[in-house]
Design a protein around this motif. Structure first.
Motif, PDB file in Angstrom:
ATOM      1  N   ARG A   1      45.588  25.808  50.718  1.00  0.00           N
ATOM      2  CA  ARG A   1      45.950  27.225  50.609  1.00  0.00           C
ATOM      3  C   ARG A   1      45.942  27.697  49.158  1.00  0.00           C
ATOM      4  NH1 ARG A   1      50.962  27.822  54.979  1.00  0.00           N
ATOM      5  NH2 ARG A   1      49.658  27.686  56.862  1.00  0.00           N
ATOM      6  N   ALA A   2      46.438  26.839  48.266  1.00  0.00           N
ATOM      7  CA  ALA A   2      46.420  27.186  46.843  1.00  0.00           C
ATOM      8  C   ALA A   2      44.984  27.282  46.334  1.00  0.00           C
ATOM      9  CB  ALA A   2      47.195  26.141  46.042  1.00  0.00           C
ATOM     10  N   HIS A   3      44.135  26.383  46.815  1.00  0.00           N
ATOM     11  CA  HIS A   3      42.710  26.410  46.454  1.00  0.00           C
ATOM     12  C   HIS A   3      42.082  27.734  46.884  1.00  0.00           C
ATOM     13  CE1 HIS A   3      38.558  25.008  45.986  1.00  0.00           C
ATOM     14  NE2 HIS A   3      38.325  25.463  47.213  1.00  0.00           N
ATOM     15  N   TRP A   4      42.364  28.146  48.101  1.00  0.00           N
ATOM     16  CA  TRP A   4      41.849  29.414  48.607  1.00  0.00           C
ATOM     17  C   TRP A   4      42.329  30.580  47.751  1.00  0.00           C
ATOM     18  CZ3 TRP A   4      38.659  31.886  51.827  1.00  0.00           C
ATOM     19  CH2 TRP A   4      37.932  31.130  52.750  1.00  0.00           C
ATOM     20  N   ALA A   5      43.618  30.597  47.445  1.00  0.00           N
ATOM     21  CA  ALA A   5      44.184  31.705  46.668  1.00  0.00           C
ATOM     22  C   ALA A   5      43.553  31.792  45.283  1.00  0.00           C
ATOM     23  CB  ALA A   5      45.699  31.531  46.548  1.00  0.00           C
ATOM     24  N   LEU A   6      43.409  30.641  44.632  1.00  0.00           N
ATOM     25  CA  LEU A   6      42.818  30.619  43.289  1.00  0.00           C
ATOM     26  C   LEU A   6      41.345  31.013  43.321  1.00  0.00           C
ATOM     27  CD1 LEU A   6      44.464  27.352  41.895  1.00  0.00           C
ATOM     28  CD2 LEU A   6      44.867  29.683  41.083  1.00  0.00           C
ATOM     29  N   GLN A   7      40.631  30.560  44.325  1.00  0.00           N
ATOM     30  CA  GLN A   7      39.211  30.905  44.425  1.00  0.00           C
ATOM     31  C   GLN A   7      39.022  32.400  44.692  1.00  0.00           C
ATOM     32  OE1 GLN A   7      37.235  28.939  43.095  1.00  0.00           O
ATOM     33  NE2 GLN A   7      36.220  27.639  44.578  1.00  0.00           N
ATOM     34  N   LEU A   8      39.875  32.966  45.522  1.00  0.00           N
ATOM     35  CA  LEU A   8      39.773  34.402  45.791  1.00  0.00           C
ATOM     36  C   LEU A   8      40.123  35.217  44.548  1.00  0.00           C
ATOM     37  CD1 LEU A   8      41.278  34.669  49.402  1.00  0.00           C
ATOM     38  CD2 LEU A   8      38.894  34.989  48.718  1.00  0.00           C
ATOM     39  N   LEU A   9      41.121  34.765  43.792  1.00  0.00           N
ATOM     40  CA  LEU A   9      41.462  35.439  42.535  1.00  0.00           C
ATOM     41  C   LEU A   9      40.312  35.318  41.539  1.00  0.00           C
ATOM     42  CD1 LEU A   9      45.220  34.440  41.994  1.00  0.00           C
ATOM     43  CD2 LEU A   9      44.307  36.748  42.377  1.00  0.00           C
ATOM     44  N   ALA A  10      39.679  34.140  41.507  1.00  0.00           N
ATOM     45  CA  ALA A  10      38.531  33.938  40.619  1.00  0.00           C
ATOM     46  C   ALA A  10      37.394  34.890  40.989  1.00  0.00           C
ATOM     47  CB  ALA A  10      38.057  32.492  40.691  1.00  0.00           C
ATOM     48  N   LEU A  11      37.129  35.012  42.283  1.00  0.00           N
ATOM     49  CA  LEU A  11      36.072  35.912  42.736  1.00  0.00           C
ATOM     50  C   LEU A  11      36.402  37.365  42.388  1.00  0.00           C
ATOM     51  CD1 LEU A  11      33.434  36.407  44.252  1.00  0.00           C
ATOM     52  CD2 LEU A  11      34.752  36.461  46.391  1.00  0.00           C
ATOM     53  N   LEU A  12      37.665  37.746  42.566  1.00  0.00           N
ATOM     54  CA  LEU A  12      38.083  39.110  42.240  1.00  0.00           C
ATOM     55  C   LEU A  12      37.892  39.399  40.754  1.00  0.00           C
ATOM     56  CD1 LEU A  12      39.400  41.795  43.013  1.00  0.00           C
ATOM     57  CD2 LEU A  12      41.636  40.722  42.677  1.00  0.00           C
ATOM     58  N   CYS A  13      38.319  38.460  39.899  1.00  0.00           N
ATOM     59  CA  CYS A  13      38.147  38.633  38.452  1.00  0.00           C
ATOM     60  C   CYS A  13      36.667  38.720  38.089  1.00  0.00           C
ATOM     61  CB  CYS A  13      38.800  37.475  37.697  1.00  0.00           C
ATOM     62  SG  CYS A  13      40.602  37.545  37.619  1.00  0.00           S
ATOM     63  N   ALA A  14      35.860  37.871  38.715  1.00  0.00           N
ATOM     64  CA  ALA A  14      34.422  37.866  38.425  1.00  0.00           C
ATOM     65  C   ALA A  14      33.765  39.177  38.849  1.00  0.00           C
ATOM     66  CB  ALA A  14      33.753  36.685  39.125  1.00  0.00           C
ATOM     67  N   LEU A  15      34.153  39.687  40.019  1.00  0.00           N
ATOM     68  CA  LEU A  15      33.597  40.958  40.490  1.00  0.00           C
ATOM     69  C   LEU A  15      34.013  42.113  39.584  1.00  0.00           C
ATOM     70  CD1 LEU A  15      34.084  40.570  44.344  1.00  0.00           C
ATOM     71  CD2 LEU A  15      31.904  40.678  43.122  1.00  0.00           C
ATOM     72  N   LEU A  16      35.264  42.102  39.145  1.00  0.00           N
ATOM     73  CA  LEU A  16      35.731  43.141  38.227  1.00  0.00           C
ATOM     74  C   LEU A  16      34.996  43.050  36.889  1.00  0.00           C
ATOM     75  CD1 LEU A  16      39.605  43.132  38.848  1.00  0.00           C
ATOM     76  CD2 LEU A  16      38.018  45.001  39.314  1.00  0.00           C
ATOM     77  N   GLY A  17      34.838  41.819  36.393  1.00  0.00           N
ATOM     78  CA  GLY A  17      34.122  41.625  35.137  1.00  0.00           C
ATOM     79  C   GLY A  17      32.682  42.082  35.229  1.00  0.00           C
ATOM     80  N   LEU A  18      32.043  41.801  36.373  1.00  0.00           N
ATOM     81  CA  LEU A  18      30.662  42.225  36.589  1.00  0.00           C
ATOM     82  C   LEU A  18      30.573  43.751  36.691  1.00  0.00           C
ATOM     83  CD1 LEU A  18      27.711  41.423  37.208  1.00  0.00           C
ATOM     84  CD2 LEU A  18      28.345  41.359  39.637  1.00  0.00           C
ATOM     85  N   GLY A  19      31.510  44.329  37.426  1.00  0.00           N
ATOM     86  CA  GLY A  19      31.517  45.785  37.569  1.00  0.00           C
ATOM     87  C   GLY A  19      31.738  46.496  36.240  1.00  0.00           C
ATOM     88  N   ILE A  20      32.626  45.950  35.419  1.00  0.00           N
ATOM     89  CA  ILE A  20      32.936  46.574  34.128  1.00  0.00           C
ATOM     90  C   ILE A  20      31.740  46.532  33.191  1.00  0.00           C
ATOM     91  CG2 ILE A  20      34.247  46.196  31.990  1.00  0.00           C
ATOM     92  CD1 ILE A  20      36.673  45.585  33.788  1.00  0.00           C
TER      93      ILE A  20
END
Length: 222
Positions: A84-103
Protein backbone atom coordinates in the motif's frame (compact mmCIF):
# COMPACT_ATOMS: atom_id res chain seq x y z
CA UNK A 1 43.53 -16.06 4.07
CA UNK A 2 40.35 -17.07 2.24
CA UNK A 3 37.03 -15.79 3.51
CA UNK A 4 34.49 -18.35 4.66
CA UNK A 5 31.08 -18.48 2.98
CA UNK A 6 29.48 -17.10 6.15
CA UNK A 7 31.94 -14.19 6.30
CA UNK A 8 31.38 -13.41 2.62
CA UNK A 9 27.63 -13.47 3.18
CA UNK A 10 27.90 -11.05 6.12
CA UNK A 11 30.23 -8.78 4.17
CA UNK A 12 27.90 -8.77 1.17
CA UNK A 13 24.89 -8.01 3.38
CA UNK A 14 26.80 -5.17 5.10
CA UNK A 15 27.66 -3.69 1.72
CA UNK A 16 24.00 -3.90 0.65
CA UNK A 17 22.91 -2.18 3.87
CA UNK A 18 25.50 0.58 3.35
CA UNK A 19 24.48 1.03 -0.29
CA UNK A 20 20.81 1.15 0.68
CA UNK A 21 21.49 3.77 3.35
CA UNK A 22 23.40 5.83 0.76
CA UNK A 23 20.45 5.51 -1.63
CA UNK A 24 18.04 6.84 1.03
CA UNK A 25 20.32 9.82 1.69
CA UNK A 26 20.80 10.58 -2.00
CA UNK A 27 17.06 10.17 -2.72
CA UNK A 28 16.29 12.90 -0.20
CA UNK A 29 19.42 15.02 -0.60
CA UNK A 30 19.20 15.48 -4.35
CA UNK A 31 15.71 17.07 -4.41
CA UNK A 32 16.70 19.21 -1.40
CA UNK A 33 19.71 20.51 -3.34
CA UNK A 34 17.54 21.13 -6.41
CA UNK A 35 15.07 23.08 -4.25
CA UNK A 36 17.88 25.34 -3.05
CA UNK A 37 19.07 25.91 -6.63
CA UNK A 38 15.66 26.37 -8.25
CA UNK A 39 14.10 28.45 -5.46
CA UNK A 40 10.53 27.22 -6.15
CA UNK A 41 8.10 30.08 -6.51
CA UNK A 42 10.69 32.46 -7.96
CA UNK A 43 9.36 31.64 -11.44
CA UNK A 44 7.01 29.22 -13.15
CA UNK A 45 9.96 27.18 -14.43
CA UNK A 46 11.39 26.83 -10.91
CA UNK A 47 8.73 24.25 -10.05
CA UNK A 48 9.69 21.94 -12.91
CA UNK A 49 13.12 20.72 -11.68
CA UNK A 50 11.87 20.36 -8.12
CA UNK A 51 8.79 18.32 -9.06
CA UNK A 52 10.79 16.04 -11.35
CA UNK A 53 13.49 15.53 -8.71
CA UNK A 54 10.81 14.69 -6.15
CA UNK A 55 9.11 12.27 -8.55
CA UNK A 56 12.09 10.31 -9.84
CA UNK A 57 14.74 10.80 -7.17
CA UNK A 58 12.79 10.74 -3.91
CA UNK A 59 9.31 9.24 -4.26
CA UNK A 60 10.04 6.58 -6.87
CA UNK A 61 13.29 5.52 -5.21
CA UNK A 62 11.59 5.16 -1.83
CA UNK A 63 8.69 3.30 -3.43
CA UNK A 64 11.12 0.68 -4.72
CA UNK A 65 13.34 0.54 -1.63
CA UNK A 66 10.27 -0.35 0.42
CA UNK A 67 10.72 -3.96 -0.74
CA UNK A 68 14.41 -4.13 0.16
CA UNK A 69 14.90 -6.79 2.89
CA UNK A 70 17.88 -4.86 4.33
CA UNK A 71 17.12 -1.15 3.98
CA UNK A 72 13.34 -0.77 3.73
CA UNK A 73 12.09 1.83 6.20
CA UNK A 74 8.98 -0.36 6.61
CA UNK A 75 10.65 -3.77 6.82
CA UNK A 76 9.05 -4.44 10.22
CA UNK A 77 5.58 -4.02 8.70
CA UNK A 78 3.57 -6.65 6.83
CA UNK A 79 3.90 -7.01 3.06
CA UNK A 80 0.34 -5.73 2.70
CA UNK A 81 1.29 -2.44 4.36
CA UNK A 82 4.43 -2.15 2.25
CA UNK A 83 2.45 -2.75 -0.95
CA UNK A 84 0.00 0.00 0.00
CA UNK A 85 2.85 2.37 0.79
CA UNK A 86 4.44 1.48 -2.55
CA UNK A 87 1.20 2.33 -4.33
CA UNK A 88 0.85 5.64 -2.49
CA UNK A 89 4.43 6.70 -3.23
CA UNK A 90 4.18 5.69 -6.88
CA UNK A 91 0.95 7.62 -7.34
CA UNK A 92 2.50 10.68 -5.69
CA UNK A 93 5.53 10.29 -7.97
CA UNK A 94 3.28 10.14 -11.02
CA UNK A 95 1.34 13.20 -9.85
CA UNK A 96 4.56 15.19 -9.34
CA UNK A 97 5.87 14.08 -12.73
CA UNK A 98 2.63 15.06 -14.49
CA UNK A 99 2.64 18.46 -12.78
CA UNK A 100 6.30 18.97 -13.68
CA UNK A 101 5.59 18.03 -17.29
CA UNK A 102 2.55 20.29 -17.45
CA UNK A 103 4.46 23.24 -15.99
CA UNK A 104 7.40 23.01 -18.38
CA UNK A 105 5.05 22.57 -21.34
CA UNK A 106 3.05 25.67 -20.37
CA UNK A 107 6.22 27.63 -19.63
CA UNK A 108 7.59 26.85 -23.10
CA UNK A 109 4.26 27.85 -24.60
CA UNK A 110 4.41 31.23 -22.84
CA UNK A 111 7.96 31.82 -24.05
CA UNK A 112 7.32 30.62 -27.60
CA UNK A 113 9.79 27.75 -27.37
CA UNK A 114 9.53 24.35 -29.07
CA UNK A 115 8.22 21.35 -27.16
CA UNK A 116 10.22 18.13 -26.71
CA UNK A 117 13.03 19.12 -29.07
CA UNK A 118 15.90 17.99 -26.80
CA UNK A 119 16.96 14.56 -25.54
CA UNK A 120 16.07 15.69 -22.04
CA UNK A 121 12.57 16.68 -23.09
CA UNK A 122 11.94 13.52 -25.07
CA UNK A 123 13.32 11.23 -22.36
CA UNK A 124 11.34 13.08 -19.70
CA UNK A 125 8.12 12.74 -21.69
CA UNK A 126 8.76 9.03 -22.23
CA UNK A 127 9.55 8.54 -18.52
CA UNK A 128 6.30 10.22 -17.44
CA UNK A 129 4.19 8.27 -19.92
CA UNK A 130 5.93 5.04 -18.92
CA UNK A 131 5.29 5.78 -15.23
CA UNK A 132 1.61 6.21 -16.01
CA UNK A 133 1.51 2.90 -17.86
CA UNK A 134 3.42 1.18 -15.05
CA UNK A 135 0.91 2.39 -12.47
CA UNK A 136 -1.94 1.14 -14.66
CA UNK A 137 -0.17 -2.20 -15.06
CA UNK A 138 0.14 -2.46 -11.29
CA UNK A 139 -3.63 -2.80 -11.12
CA UNK A 140 -3.20 -6.31 -12.51
CA UNK A 141 -1.38 -7.27 -9.32
CA UNK A 142 -4.40 -6.18 -7.31
CA UNK A 143 -6.75 -8.11 -9.59
CA UNK A 144 -4.66 -11.02 -10.97
CA UNK A 145 -7.81 -12.85 -12.08
CA UNK A 146 -8.01 -10.39 -14.97
CA UNK A 147 -4.98 -12.18 -16.45
CA UNK A 148 -6.15 -15.79 -16.38
CA UNK A 149 -3.18 -17.19 -18.30
CA UNK A 150 -0.60 -15.55 -16.02
CA UNK A 151 0.41 -16.60 -12.53
CA UNK A 152 0.73 -14.00 -9.79
CA UNK A 153 4.46 -14.79 -9.51
CA UNK A 154 4.97 -13.99 -13.20
CA UNK A 155 2.96 -10.79 -12.95
CA UNK A 156 5.11 -9.66 -10.02
CA UNK A 157 8.30 -10.50 -11.91
CA UNK A 158 7.28 -8.61 -15.05
CA UNK A 159 5.97 -5.67 -13.03
CA UNK A 160 9.29 -5.40 -11.18
CA UNK A 161 11.31 -5.70 -14.40
CA UNK A 162 9.26 -3.15 -16.32
CA UNK A 163 9.30 -0.90 -13.26
CA UNK A 164 13.10 -0.98 -13.28
CA UNK A 165 13.09 0.14 -16.93
CA UNK A 166 10.78 3.04 -16.05
CA UNK A 167 12.94 4.01 -13.10
CA UNK A 168 16.08 4.03 -15.24
CA UNK A 169 14.28 6.22 -17.78
CA UNK A 170 13.44 8.67 -15.00
CA UNK A 171 17.05 8.72 -13.81
CA UNK A 172 18.26 9.22 -17.39
CA UNK A 173 15.90 12.19 -17.68
CA UNK A 174 17.35 13.70 -14.49
CA UNK A 175 20.89 13.25 -15.75
CA UNK A 176 20.07 14.82 -19.11
CA UNK A 177 18.44 17.70 -17.22
CA UNK A 178 21.73 18.28 -15.46
CA UNK A 179 23.26 18.88 -18.90
CA UNK A 180 20.80 21.71 -19.57
CA UNK A 181 21.89 25.34 -19.77
CA UNK A 182 20.05 26.21 -16.55
CA UNK A 183 21.81 23.55 -14.51
CA UNK A 184 25.29 23.87 -16.00
CA UNK A 185 25.34 27.63 -15.43
CA UNK A 186 24.19 27.16 -11.84
CA UNK A 187 26.27 24.12 -10.87
CA UNK A 188 29.87 23.87 -12.03
CA UNK A 189 33.09 22.01 -11.29
CA UNK A 190 33.14 19.08 -8.87
CA UNK A 191 29.61 19.87 -7.69
CA UNK A 192 28.25 19.04 -11.14
CA UNK A 193 29.97 15.65 -11.18
CA UNK A 194 28.72 14.96 -7.67
CA UNK A 195 25.17 15.78 -8.75
CA UNK A 196 25.48 13.43 -11.73
CA UNK A 197 26.50 10.63 -9.36
CA UNK A 198 23.22 10.84 -7.45
CA UNK A 199 20.96 9.10 -10.03
CA UNK A 200 23.76 6.63 -10.75
CA UNK A 201 24.00 5.60 -7.09
CA UNK A 202 20.27 5.04 -6.69
CA UNK A 203 20.06 3.24 -10.06
CA UNK A 204 22.78 0.77 -9.10
CA UNK A 205 21.13 0.05 -5.74
CA UNK A 206 17.70 -0.50 -7.30
CA UNK A 207 19.14 -2.69 -10.08
CA UNK A 208 20.90 -4.82 -7.48
CA UNK A 209 17.70 -5.14 -5.47
CA UNK A 210 15.64 -6.22 -8.49
CA UNK A 211 18.28 -8.69 -9.71
CA UNK A 212 18.51 -10.27 -6.24
CA UNK A 213 14.74 -10.60 -6.08
CA UNK A 214 14.80 -12.32 -9.47
CA UNK A 215 17.54 -14.75 -8.38
CA UNK A 216 15.66 -15.51 -5.16
CA UNK A 217 12.53 -16.41 -7.14
CA UNK A 218 14.55 -18.62 -9.47
CA UNK A 219 16.06 -20.50 -6.52
CA UNK A 220 12.70 -20.89 -4.77
CA UNK A 221 11.27 -22.53 -7.90
CA UNK A 222 13.89 -25.33 -7.82
Amino acid sequence: MALTAETESRLYRSLRVAAGAAAHLVALGFPAAVAVLARPGSSLFSWHPLLMALAFSFLMTEALLIFSPETSLLRSFSRKVRVRAHWALQLLALLCALLGLGIITYNKHLNGKGHFVTWHGLTGLLAVLYAGGQCAGGVLLLYPKLMKNWTLAKLKLYHATSGLVGYLLGCASLMLGMCSLWFTTTVTGASWYLAMLCPLVTSLVIMNQVSNAYLYRKRSQH
